[in-house]
Design a protein around this motif. Structure first.
Motif, PDB file in Angstrom:
ATOM      1  N   GLU A   6       0.828  -1.205   0.000  1.00  0.00           N
ATOM      2  CA  GLU A   6       0.000   0.000   0.000  1.00  0.00           C
ATOM      3  C   GLU A   6       0.869   1.265   0.000  1.00  0.00           C
ATOM      4  OE1 GLU A   6      -3.055   0.524  -0.457  1.00  0.00           O
ATOM      5  OE2 GLU A   6      -4.117  -1.354  -0.008  1.00  0.00           O
ATOM      6  N   LEU A   7       2.007   1.172   0.671  1.00  0.00           N
ATOM      7  CA  LEU A   7       2.927   2.312   0.692  1.00  0.00           C
ATOM      8  C   LEU A   7       3.462   2.593  -0.714  1.00  0.00           C
ATOM      9  CD1 LEU A   7       4.691   4.435   2.137  1.00  0.00           C
ATOM     10  CD2 LEU A   7       6.312   2.615   2.674  1.00  0.00           C
ATOM     11  N   ALA A   8       3.825   1.520  -1.420  1.00  0.00           N
ATOM     12  CA  ALA A   8       4.333   1.679  -2.784  1.00  0.00           C
ATOM     13  C   ALA A   8       3.272   2.298  -3.680  1.00  0.00           C
ATOM     14  CB  ALA A   8       4.784   0.333  -3.342  1.00  0.00           C
ATOM     15  N   ILE A   9       2.019   1.861  -3.503  1.00  0.00           N
ATOM     16  CA  ILE A   9       0.900   2.406  -4.286  1.00  0.00           C
ATOM     17  C   ILE A   9       0.735   3.896  -3.995  1.00  0.00           C
ATOM     18  CG2 ILE A   9      -1.626   2.346  -4.517  1.00  0.00           C
ATOM     19  CD1 ILE A   9      -0.667  -0.131  -5.722  1.00  0.00           C
ATOM     20  N   LYS A  10       0.795   4.219  -2.699  1.00  0.00           N
ATOM     21  CA  LYS A  10       0.616   5.610  -2.290  1.00  0.00           C
ATOM     22  C   LYS A  10       1.708   6.501  -2.893  1.00  0.00           C
ATOM     23  CE  LYS A  10       0.368   8.403   1.981  1.00  0.00           C
ATOM     24  NZ  LYS A  10       1.320   9.426   1.570  1.00  0.00           N
ATOM     25  N   GLU A  11       2.943   6.021  -2.846  1.00  0.00           N
ATOM     26  CA  GLU A  11       4.043   6.823  -3.386  1.00  0.00           C
ATOM     27  C   GLU A  11       3.858   7.062  -4.881  1.00  0.00           C
ATOM     28  OE1 GLU A  11       7.665   4.867  -2.239  1.00  0.00           O
ATOM     29  OE2 GLU A  11       7.596   5.680  -0.197  1.00  0.00           O
ATOM     30  N   PHE A  12       3.404   6.008  -5.576  1.00  0.00           N
ATOM     31  CA  PHE A  12       3.178   6.126  -7.019  1.00  0.00           C
ATOM     32  C   PHE A  12       2.088   7.161  -7.300  1.00  0.00           C
ATOM     33  CE2 PHE A  12       0.822   4.664 -10.810  1.00  0.00           C
ATOM     34  CZ  PHE A  12       1.834   4.671 -11.760  1.00  0.00           C
ATOM     35  N   ASN A  13       1.014   7.080  -6.536  1.00  0.00           N
ATOM     36  CA  ASN A  13      -0.108   8.000  -6.753  1.00  0.00           C
ATOM     37  C   ASN A  13       0.242   9.430  -6.363  1.00  0.00           C
ATOM     38  OD1 ASN A  13      -1.650   5.941  -7.763  1.00  0.00           O
ATOM     39  ND2 ASN A  13      -2.687   5.533  -5.808  1.00  0.00           N
ATOM     40  N   ASP A  14       0.969   9.572  -5.236  1.00  0.00           N
ATOM     41  CA  ASP A  14       1.376  10.906  -4.793  1.00  0.00           C
ATOM     42  C   ASP A  14       2.278  11.571  -5.820  1.00  0.00           C
ATOM     43  OD1 ASP A  14      -0.097  10.532  -2.579  1.00  0.00           O
ATOM     44  OD2 ASP A  14       1.571  10.322  -1.162  1.00  0.00           O
TER      45      ASP A  14
ATOM     46  N   GLY B  69       6.891  -6.810  -0.476  1.00  0.00           N
ATOM     47  CA  GLY B  69       5.619  -6.316  -0.997  1.00  0.00           C
ATOM     48  C   GLY B  69       5.814  -4.934  -1.615  1.00  0.00           C
ATOM     49  N   TYR B  70       6.611  -4.135  -0.933  1.00  0.00           N
ATOM     50  CA  TYR B  70       6.914  -2.779  -1.402  1.00  0.00           C
ATOM     51  C   TYR B  70       7.676  -2.838  -2.721  1.00  0.00           C
ATOM     52  CZ  TYR B  70       9.101   1.898  -1.128  1.00  0.00           C
ATOM     53  OH  TYR B  70       9.544   3.170  -1.362  1.00  0.00           O
ATOM     54  N   ALA B  71       8.761  -3.606  -2.700  1.00  0.00           N
ATOM     55  CA  ALA B  71       9.619  -3.675  -3.884  1.00  0.00           C
ATOM     56  C   ALA B  71       8.882  -4.304  -5.063  1.00  0.00           C
ATOM     57  CB  ALA B  71      10.877  -4.476  -3.561  1.00  0.00           C
ATOM     58  N   GLY B  72       8.088  -5.325  -4.790  1.00  0.00           N
ATOM     59  CA  GLY B  72       7.370  -6.025  -5.863  1.00  0.00           C
ATOM     60  C   GLY B  72       6.447  -5.093  -6.630  1.00  0.00           C
ATOM     61  N   VAL B  73       5.683  -4.289  -5.887  1.00  0.00           N
ATOM     62  CA  VAL B  73       4.748  -3.362  -6.520  1.00  0.00           C
ATOM     63  C   VAL B  73       5.512  -2.221  -7.191  1.00  0.00           C
ATOM     64  CG1 VAL B  73       2.928  -1.678  -6.054  1.00  0.00           C
ATOM     65  CG2 VAL B  73       2.848  -3.927  -4.971  1.00  0.00           C
ATOM     66  N   LYS B  74       6.531  -1.749  -6.490  1.00  0.00           N
ATOM     67  CA  LYS B  74       7.309  -0.612  -6.980  1.00  0.00           C
ATOM     68  C   LYS B  74       7.973  -0.923  -8.331  1.00  0.00           C
ATOM     69  CE  LYS B  74       9.526   3.183  -4.938  1.00  0.00           C
ATOM     70  NZ  LYS B  74       8.773   4.344  -4.460  1.00  0.00           N
ATOM     71  N   SER B  75       8.539  -2.106  -8.456  1.00  0.00           N
ATOM     72  CA  SER B  75       9.204  -2.493  -9.701  1.00  0.00           C
ATOM     73  C   SER B  75       8.233  -2.469 -10.869  1.00  0.00           C
ATOM     74  CB  SER B  75       9.789  -3.904  -9.587  1.00  0.00           C
ATOM     75  OG  SER B  75      10.855  -3.911  -8.685  1.00  0.00           O
ATOM     76  N   VAL B  76       7.049  -3.021 -10.653  1.00  0.00           N
ATOM     77  CA  VAL B  76       6.056  -3.093 -11.725  1.00  0.00           C
ATOM     78  C   VAL B  76       5.615  -1.692 -12.136  1.00  0.00           C
ATOM     79  CG1 VAL B  76       3.726  -3.858 -12.305  1.00  0.00           C
ATOM     80  CG2 VAL B  76       5.259  -5.395 -11.065  1.00  0.00           C
ATOM     81  N   LEU B  77       5.300  -0.854 -11.137  1.00  0.00           N
ATOM     82  CA  LEU B  77       4.797   0.486 -11.448  1.00  0.00           C
ATOM     83  C   LEU B  77       5.876   1.352 -12.103  1.00  0.00           C
ATOM     84  CD1 LEU B  77       2.518   1.191  -8.354  1.00  0.00           C
ATOM     85  CD2 LEU B  77       1.825   0.651 -10.696  1.00  0.00           C
ATOM     86  N   ALA B  78       7.117   1.203 -11.640  1.00  0.00           N
ATOM     87  CA  ALA B  78       8.206   1.965 -12.252  1.00  0.00           C
ATOM     88  C   ALA B  78       8.364   1.560 -13.715  1.00  0.00           C
ATOM     89  CB  ALA B  78       9.503   1.731 -11.494  1.00  0.00           C
ATOM     90  N   SER B  79       8.195   0.260 -13.982  1.00  0.00           N
ATOM     91  CA  SER B  79       8.352  -0.235 -15.351  1.00  0.00           C
ATOM     92  C   SER B  79       7.213   0.239 -16.247  1.00  0.00           C
ATOM     93  CB  SER B  79       8.423  -1.757 -15.356  1.00  0.00           C
ATOM     94  OG  SER B  79       9.464  -2.178 -14.509  1.00  0.00           O
ATOM     95  N   VAL B  80       6.029   0.414 -15.661  1.00  0.00           N
ATOM     96  CA  VAL B  80       4.904   0.966 -16.431  1.00  0.00           C
ATOM     97  C   VAL B  80       5.277   2.355 -16.928  1.00  0.00           C
ATOM     98  CG1 VAL B  80       2.558   1.895 -16.216  1.00  0.00           C
ATOM     99  CG2 VAL B  80       3.099  -0.370 -15.307  1.00  0.00           C
TER     100      VAL B  80
END
Lengths: 294, 411
Positions: free
Chosen positions: B61-69, B320-331
C-alpha cells in the motif's frame, strides 16, 4: 534406525505423555459437556485459545504466573456460563446440530475478537521463571516446564475425578447424565447443573490454554488444529467417558510421539490411523458405552 | 456463502486499515476508478503466515501511495486488490483467476509460500499476465514453471540457504540435521543448503520432516539431541519457525549445537520474543537496521514509519513494497500497461528501492540482490524493533545462483 537407545525411547515416551496431557485436559472438558448436556462444543478450541491469551495477558499485568493460573479459568469459566445461559440454553431439545452450529459460529466470533484486541500476530508467551531450563530425569535432560505440565494435569484430573466420584454435586451430575427426568422429579434444578457443568468445561479449556501457552506461540488460530485432535481423543476414549478422555489423551500423545521418532512425516496422520483402528475394533471407543450418541 | 462474506469483511478491514492514513486517496480512486492501474495481490491473510502477509499488504500500500502521490502514470492512479489465499494453492489459483477475469487486473504481485506462488504463476502464465512473486521458490525460475511473464522479486532458497550454509558451516561444523516443513519451501531449502554444504564437505545426519502447521515439535527433539549434530537447520516458516525455535530452546538443544534458519523471520522473532530466538543465526532479504548503512533503506523505513505509527517494515513486508514498486516503475518507463512492454522494461530495470542496487537477471527474471546474515539478540536492545545484529552481507553476485543453463533456459 541407527542410534536407537533405551534412553531415547524413554525420552520419547515422556515427551508423548507431556503432549498427551494437554489432549487429555481438553478432551476431559469436551467430554463433560457432551456427557451431561449432549452438546458437541465446537467452541472448545476457541476457549483454549482465549485461555492462552488471557493467561499471557494476566501474566503481563500481574507478573505472577500462579495468579494468572487462577484468574484465567475464572474468566473462561465465566464466559462459559454466559454462553450456556444465553446462547446454548435456548437450543436444548433441538437435537445435536443446533448447538453444534452455534458453538462453531461462536468460535469464529472469539477468534475475531482476539484478533481485534491483541492483533493477528498473537502474543509472545514466556515460561515462568522458576520453571525455565531443563532437569536431568535419569535418561536425559527434559524441560522443567513440561514436567510441571504433567503434574498440573494430573492434579486437575484428580480434582475433577474427586468432584464427580466423591461429592454430592458429582452424584447429581452423574444422575443427570443418566436420566435427567428422574433428577428433575427429585427436585434438583437441572438447568443450574447444566449451567455449572458447561462453565466447568470451559474453565478447564481455559486452564489448558494457559498451561500450554509457554510451550507454543499464542495466536488467534491456535485452537483450531488442537480442537480436531481433541475430538479424535474423545472419539478414541469413547464419547462421554471422562476416564476414556484421559486415557485416550495420553495414548494419542504417546502414539504421536513414537511415530515422530520413526516416521516423522506421518506423525500427524498417526493419530487418525489410531482412531480408525480403535473404531474398527470398538465402535463405541475404548471406554464408551454402546449408543452413547443416543 | 458465509465464507465469502467473511472474506469480504476481512478484506475491507485490511484495506481500510491500511489506507486510513491516506483518506484523500480514496476520493481520487473513486473518481478515476475505471482508469486505475489494478494490481492483484493474493497473499495468505489467514493461517500460520498471516503476520508476514499482513505486513506485505501494508508495504505494498505504501508503494501504491508513493506512485499516486507522484502523479501516477499520465494521471492514471494505481490500486491494490488484496485477496486471501488462505495458504492454499487451490484457493490461490481461484482468487487469481477471479482477479484476472472479473476484476480485470493489469498485473499480479504477491503470494507467500512456495506452493501457492507456483499455482498463481501457473494461472498468470496461461493468461499472459505479468506476475511478480514476493515469496521464495527455486522451482518458479526453472524453465518448466517459468514464463516470460514471471518475475521473482524475492530471494530464492539457493541464495538464502546457500548464504547461511557458507556462513555457518566453516564456523560451527560439518554435521548437519534438518528440521523441515514437509512442503515445497522446506524441501527447496534443504536442497539448497546441502548443495552449498557439499562443496565444504558437510554431511547430513538426518532430514526430519514435519507436517506444515505443526504446533508442537517436542516429539522430534529427543532424536535430534541424540544425533548430536554441529548445526541444526530449521527449514520452516512463520509460526512453524517460531514454535520450533521456542521448543528447541526449551529442550536445551542450543547447549550442544548451533541453530540456524535459512530464512530468519523478523515477524516470527517479534512474536516469539528474545529468549526463544537467542543466538539463532539466519538469512534474510531485509532488516530495517540496514538504514545505518544504506540510504534507500532509511528512506523506505521513514516512509513506512510515517504511514504506520512508527512501526518498521519486516523482511517479507519490504518485498511487498519492492514487488509493486518495480512493476509500477516499469509501467512509467514502458509508457504502457501492456504486459509484454512492461516485461521488457522490467528486464532492463536497474533499481534501488530499499536495500541497495538490484536488477532482474535476463534469463529467468530472478532479482539479483544481497543476502543479509543476521543473529537474533536478547541483550542491549534499544526498543522492541531492535531484534537482530547484522553479521555480514553476502554481496550481489550471479555466481551464487544456479546458472541459466542449470535452470533449463537457453539464453
Amino acid at each position: 534406525m541407527t542410534g536407537l537407545t533405551f534412553e531415547l525411547l524413554c525420552m520419547q515416551l515422556l515427551t508423548g505423555i507431556a503432549l498427551g496431557s494437554i489432549y487429555a485436559l481438553l478432551a476431559l472438558g469436551l467430554c463433560l459437556i457432551f456427557g451431561m448436556l449432549n452438546v458437541v462444543n465446537f467452541a472448545h478450541g476457541a476457549f483454549f485459545m482465549v485461555g492462552a491469551f488471557m493467561g499471557v495477558y494476566f501474566l503481563g499485568v500481574t507478573g505472577n504466573f500462579w495468579f494468572s493460573l487462577v484468574l484465567t479459568p475464572l474468566v473462561t469459566g465465566g464466559l462459559g456460563l454466559l454462553t450456556e445461559r444465553f446462547l446454548v440454553r435456548p437450543l436444548y431439545g433441538r437435537g445435536l446440530d443446533y448447538p453444534l452450529l452455534l458453538t462453531f459460529g461462536l468460535s469464529y466470533v472469539l477468534i475475531e475478537a482476539m484478533r481485534v484486541i491483541f492483533g493477528i500476530e498473537g502474543l509472545p508467551s514466556v515460561t515462568p521463571d522458576g520453571l525455565k531450563g531443563t532437569v536431568d530425569v535419569g535418561f536425559g535432560f527434559f524441560p522443567k516446564y513440561r514436567l510441571f505440565l504433567i503434574a498440573a494435569t494430573a492434579l486437575i484430573i484428580f480434582g475433577v475425578w474427586f468432584l464427580i466420584q466423591k461429592t454430592r454435586y458429582g452424584l447429581i451430575i452423574k444422575a443427570g447424565a443418566a436420566d435427567q427426568e428422574i433428577v428433575k422429579v427429585l427436585g434438583v434444578d437441572i438447568a443450574k447443573v447444566w449451567l455449572l457443568v458447561f462453565g466447568l468445561g470451559c474453565a478447564i479449556a481455559g486452564l489448558s490454554g494457559i498451561l500450554a501457552s509457554p510451550t507454543r506461540s499464542v495466536n488467534p488460530e491456535m485452537g483450531i488444529p488442537i480442537l480436531a485432535e481433541s475430538f479424535v481423543v474423545t472419539v478414541v476414549g469413547g464419547l462421554g467417558s471422562p476416564l476414556g478422555a484421559v486415557v485416550a489423551g495420553l495414548l494419542v500423545g504417546v502414539v504421536y510421539s513414537m511415530t515422530s521418532l520413526f516416521f516423522p512425516d506421518l506423525s500427524e496422520l498417526s493419530i487418525f490411523v489410531l482412531m480408525a483402528v480403535v473404531l474398527l475394533i470398538r465402535p463405541q471407543g475404548l471406554f464408551g458405552k454402546a449408543g452413547a450418541m443416543g | 456463502m458465509k465464507q465469502k462474506v467473511m472474506n469480504q469483511t476481512r478484506r475491507k478491514m485490511i484495506i481500510g486499515g491500511a489506507t486510513a492514513a491516506s483518506t484523500p486517496l480514496w476520493i481520487n480512486l473513486a473518481t478515476a476508478q475505471s482508469d486505475t492501474i489494478k494490481i492483484g495481490f493474493p497473499t495468505p491473510l489467514t493461517g500460520p503466515f498471516s503476520a508476514e502477509a499482513q505486513d506485505q499488504v501494508k508495504a505494498a500500500e505504501l508503494a501504491i501511495k508513493e506512485f499516486n502521490d507522484a502523479g501516477g502514470f499520465n494521471g492514471r492512479k494505481a490500486e491494490l486488490l488484496v485477496r486471501d489465499t488462505k495458504l492454499n494453492p487451490g484457493e490461490a489459483a481461484t482468487r487469481t483467476l477471479e482477479l484476472i477475469e472479473k476484476d480485470k487486473v493489469n498485473f499480479v504481485v504477491g503470494s507467500l509460500s512456495a506452493a501457492t506462488q507456483l499455482s498463481i504463476n501457473a494461472v498468470c502464465k496461461e493468461r499472459k499476465v505479468l506476475f511478480n512473486s514476493i515469496s521464495q521458490s527455486d522451482a518458479i525460475n526453472e524453465a518448466k514453471d517459468w514464463s516470460p511473464y514471471t518475475f521473482h522479486e524475492a530471494l530464492n532458497p539457493t541464495m538464502t540457504a546457500g548464504a547461511v550454509a557458507r556462513y555457518s558451516i566453516p564456523r560451527f561444523g560439518k554435521k548437519i540435521v534438518f528440521l523441515t516443513a514437509d512442503y515445497a519451501y522446506g524441501h527447496e531449502m534443504v536442497r539448497a543448503f546441502e548443495r552449498a554444504g557439499k562443496e565444504m564437505g558437510a554431511t547430513t545426519l538426518a532430514d526430519i520432516r514435519h507436517p506444515l502447521g505443526t504446533s508442537d515439535y517436542s516429539a522430534f527433539l529427543p532424536r535430534i539431541k541424540a544425533l548430536n549434530p554441529d548445526i541444526l537447520v530449521l527449514c520452516n516458516f512463520g509460526r512453524d519457525l517460531l514454535n520450533a525455535a521456542k521448543q528447541c530452546t526449551d529442550f536445551g538443544l542450543k547447549s550442544s549445537m548451533k541453530i540456524v534458519a535459512p530464512v530468519l523471520l523478523y515477524t516470527s522473532r517479534l512474536a516469539g520474543g528474545p529468549e526463544a530466538f537467542e543466538g539463532i543465526i539466519g538469512g534474510t532479504s531485509y532488516y530495517w537496521g540496514l538504514e545505518d548503512r544504506i540510504p534507500t533503506a532509511k528512506a523506505f523505513n521513514d516512509a513506512f514509519r510515517k504511514m504506520y505509527n512508527g512501526s518498521v517494515p519486516s523482511d517479507y513486508g519490504a518485498l511487498g513494497y519492492a514487488g509493486v514498486k518495480s512493476v509500477l516503475a516499469s509501467v512509467k518507463i514502458a509508457k504502457s500497461t501492456e504486459a509484454l512492454k512492461v516485461v521488457s522494461a522490467m528486464e532492463n530495470l536497474k533499481y534501488d528501492w530499499y536495500k541497495g542496487p538490484e536488477y532482474y537477471r535476463k534469463c529467468d527474471h530472478q532479482a539479483v540482490q544481497t543476502v543479509i546474515i543476521v543473529e537474533s539478540k536478547s541483550k542491549n536492545m534499544k526498543d522492541k524493533y531492535d531484534v537482530f545484529n547484522i553479521l555480514t552481507i553476502e554481496p550481489t553476485t550471479e555466481k551464487n545462483m544456479r546458472s541459466c543453463a542449470e535452470l533449463g533456459h537457453k539464453a
